[in-house]
Design a protein around this motif. Sequence first.
Motif, PDB file in Angstrom:
ATOM      1  N   GLY A  81       0.804  -1.213   0.000  1.00  0.00           N
ATOM      2  CA  GLY A  81       0.000   0.000   0.000  1.00  0.00           C
ATOM      3  C   GLY A  81       0.836   1.261   0.000  1.00  0.00           C
ATOM      4  O   GLY A  81       0.523   2.236  -0.683  1.00  0.00           O
ATOM      5  N   VAL A  82       1.920   1.246   0.772  1.00  0.00           N
ATOM      6  CA  VAL A  82       2.818   2.404   0.816  1.00  0.00           C
ATOM      7  C   VAL A  82       3.360   2.713  -0.575  1.00  0.00           C
ATOM      8  O   VAL A  82       3.310   3.860  -1.048  1.00  0.00           O
ATOM      9  N   PHE A  83       3.868   1.690  -1.256  1.00  0.00           N
ATOM     10  CA  PHE A  83       4.519   1.954  -2.536  1.00  0.00           C
ATOM     11  C   PHE A  83       3.526   2.197  -3.660  1.00  0.00           C
ATOM     12  O   PHE A  83       3.845   2.898  -4.629  1.00  0.00           O
ATOM     13  N   SER A  84       2.321   1.666  -3.542  1.00  0.00           N
ATOM     14  CA  SER A  84       1.284   2.057  -4.499  1.00  0.00           C
ATOM     15  C   SER A  84       0.962   3.543  -4.337  1.00  0.00           C
ATOM     16  O   SER A  84       0.714   4.246  -5.312  1.00  0.00           O
ATOM     17  N   SER A  85       1.017   4.010  -3.088  1.00  0.00           N
ATOM     18  CA  SER A  85       0.719   5.411  -2.804  1.00  0.00           C
ATOM     19  C   SER A  85       1.812   6.343  -3.305  1.00  0.00           C
ATOM     20  O   SER A  85       1.519   7.426  -3.835  1.00  0.00           O
ATOM     21  N   VAL A  86       3.087   5.945  -3.121  1.00  0.00           N
ATOM     22  CA  VAL A  86       4.180   6.868  -3.431  1.00  0.00           C
ATOM     23  C   VAL A  86       4.759   6.689  -4.828  1.00  0.00           C
ATOM     24  O   VAL A  86       5.647   7.435  -5.226  1.00  0.00           O
TER      25      VAL A  86
ATOM     26  N   GLN B 176       3.259  15.224   3.293  1.00  0.00           N
ATOM     27  CA  GLN B 176       1.895  15.750   3.323  1.00  0.00           C
ATOM     28  C   GLN B 176       1.751  16.956   2.397  1.00  0.00           C
ATOM     29  O   GLN B 176       0.769  17.074   1.656  1.00  0.00           O
ATOM     30  N   LEU B 177       2.750  17.822   2.425  1.00  0.00           N
ATOM     31  CA  LEU B 177       2.689  19.043   1.628  1.00  0.00           C
ATOM     32  C   LEU B 177       2.770  18.766   0.134  1.00  0.00           C
ATOM     33  O   LEU B 177       2.000  19.319  -0.664  1.00  0.00           O
ATOM     34  N   LEU B 178       3.684  17.890  -0.248  1.00  0.00           N
ATOM     35  CA  LEU B 178       3.975  17.696  -1.664  1.00  0.00           C
ATOM     36  C   LEU B 178       3.207  16.535  -2.293  1.00  0.00           C
ATOM     37  O   LEU B 178       2.964  16.535  -3.496  1.00  0.00           O
ATOM     38  N   ALA B 179       2.862  15.530  -1.472  1.00  0.00           N
ATOM     39  CA  ALA B 179       2.192  14.353  -2.019  1.00  0.00           C
ATOM     40  C   ALA B 179       0.896  14.009  -1.287  1.00  0.00           C
ATOM     41  O   ALA B 179       0.271  12.998  -1.594  1.00  0.00           O
ATOM     42  N   GLN B 180       0.495  14.838  -0.319  1.00  0.00           N
ATOM     43  CA  GLN B 180      -0.711  14.590   0.472  1.00  0.00           C
ATOM     44  C   GLN B 180      -0.688  13.205   1.120  1.00  0.00           C
ATOM     45  O   GLN B 180      -1.689  12.487   1.179  1.00  0.00           O
ATOM     46  N   ASP B 181       0.490  12.803   1.604  1.00  0.00           N
ATOM     47  CA  ASP B 181       0.637  11.463   2.173  1.00  0.00           C
ATOM     48  C   ASP B 181       1.734  11.479   3.232  1.00  0.00           C
ATOM     49  O   ASP B 181       2.876  11.107   2.958  1.00  0.00           O
ATOM     50  N   ALA B 182       1.382  11.897   4.440  1.00  0.00           N
ATOM     51  CA  ALA B 182       2.369  11.921   5.518  1.00  0.00           C
ATOM     52  C   ALA B 182       2.660  10.522   6.046  1.00  0.00           C
ATOM     53  O   ALA B 182       3.795  10.201   6.396  1.00  0.00           O
ATOM     54  N   ASP B 183       1.632   9.656   6.094  1.00  0.00           N
ATOM     55  CA  ASP B 183       1.801   8.345   6.726  1.00  0.00           C
ATOM     56  C   ASP B 183       2.805   7.464   6.007  1.00  0.00           C
ATOM     57  O   ASP B 183       3.622   6.786   6.640  1.00  0.00           O
ATOM     58  N   SER B 184       2.750   7.442   4.682  1.00  0.00           N
ATOM     59  CA  SER B 184       3.686   6.601   3.929  1.00  0.00           C
ATOM     60  C   SER B 184       5.121   7.068   4.130  1.00  0.00           C
ATOM     61  O   SER B 184       6.039   6.264   4.304  1.00  0.00           O
TER      62      SER B 184
END
Length: 248
Positions: A28-33, A193-201
């Motif tokens: 899930g992390v790498f699908s997100s990033v 979060q700022l650049l990819a809207q994904d702080a958790d990954s």
Amino acid sequence: MTDTATTGTVSFGYEDVAPDEKTARVGGVFSSVAKNYDLMNDAMSGGMHRLWKDRFVRRVQPQEGQQILDMAGGTGDIAFRLAASGASVTVADINPAMLEVGMERAAKRGIDGLVWTEANAETLTFPDRFFDAYTIAFGIRNVTDIPKALREAHRVLRRGGRFFCLEFSTTTWPGFKEVYDGYSHKMVPKLGQLLAQDADSYRYLIESIRRFPDMPTFKGMIADAGFVRTKAEPILGGLVAIHSGWKI
């Protein structure tokens, strides 16, 4: 790093989870990033990952006619550098989203001849003694069963073949570790979060670095998989390291 043999769990960042859960959550992390791969690496390394990858490929010394497996190399960063030598490169990644990004990047750059395949580092389908070199850059720490993946790397290499791994590690430079820890834990998730809207990954990726074995420990794991003349080459005091070993 948690010992699966004694606890039945593995590390996912600072959590201990079941192996199957880690595999799914890392996916899930790498699908997100995937779409922000360069952005992710720039955030974690201050842009220096590009220089580290150049140095890594110089250590591999790819040559025309060689068969090289680039594991966890979906977006093509290492494969493009390897292929410039004329080597035949197979890019393998467990995550189809990462492979899709890599194939799109290759098409835009006019890079042909790479083989792209979805594969799990722990259960490769390639025959024994098939490759001249095995590379993995910033991917081994996300593997669920690292010793199993190292044994698979050993299996698919020809005699005289070499294993190369580029991975974040633990710097031994006094003061620098504290500075980087503060930057990575506080700033990288905010940038995510700022650049990819994904702080958790991004937070997981930083935590996974902290849970990864130090250089002597990982070097020992490579030797345990059957490799000889193992070596750990620290960069920035070990913030990043190039690990290598021979199959004889």
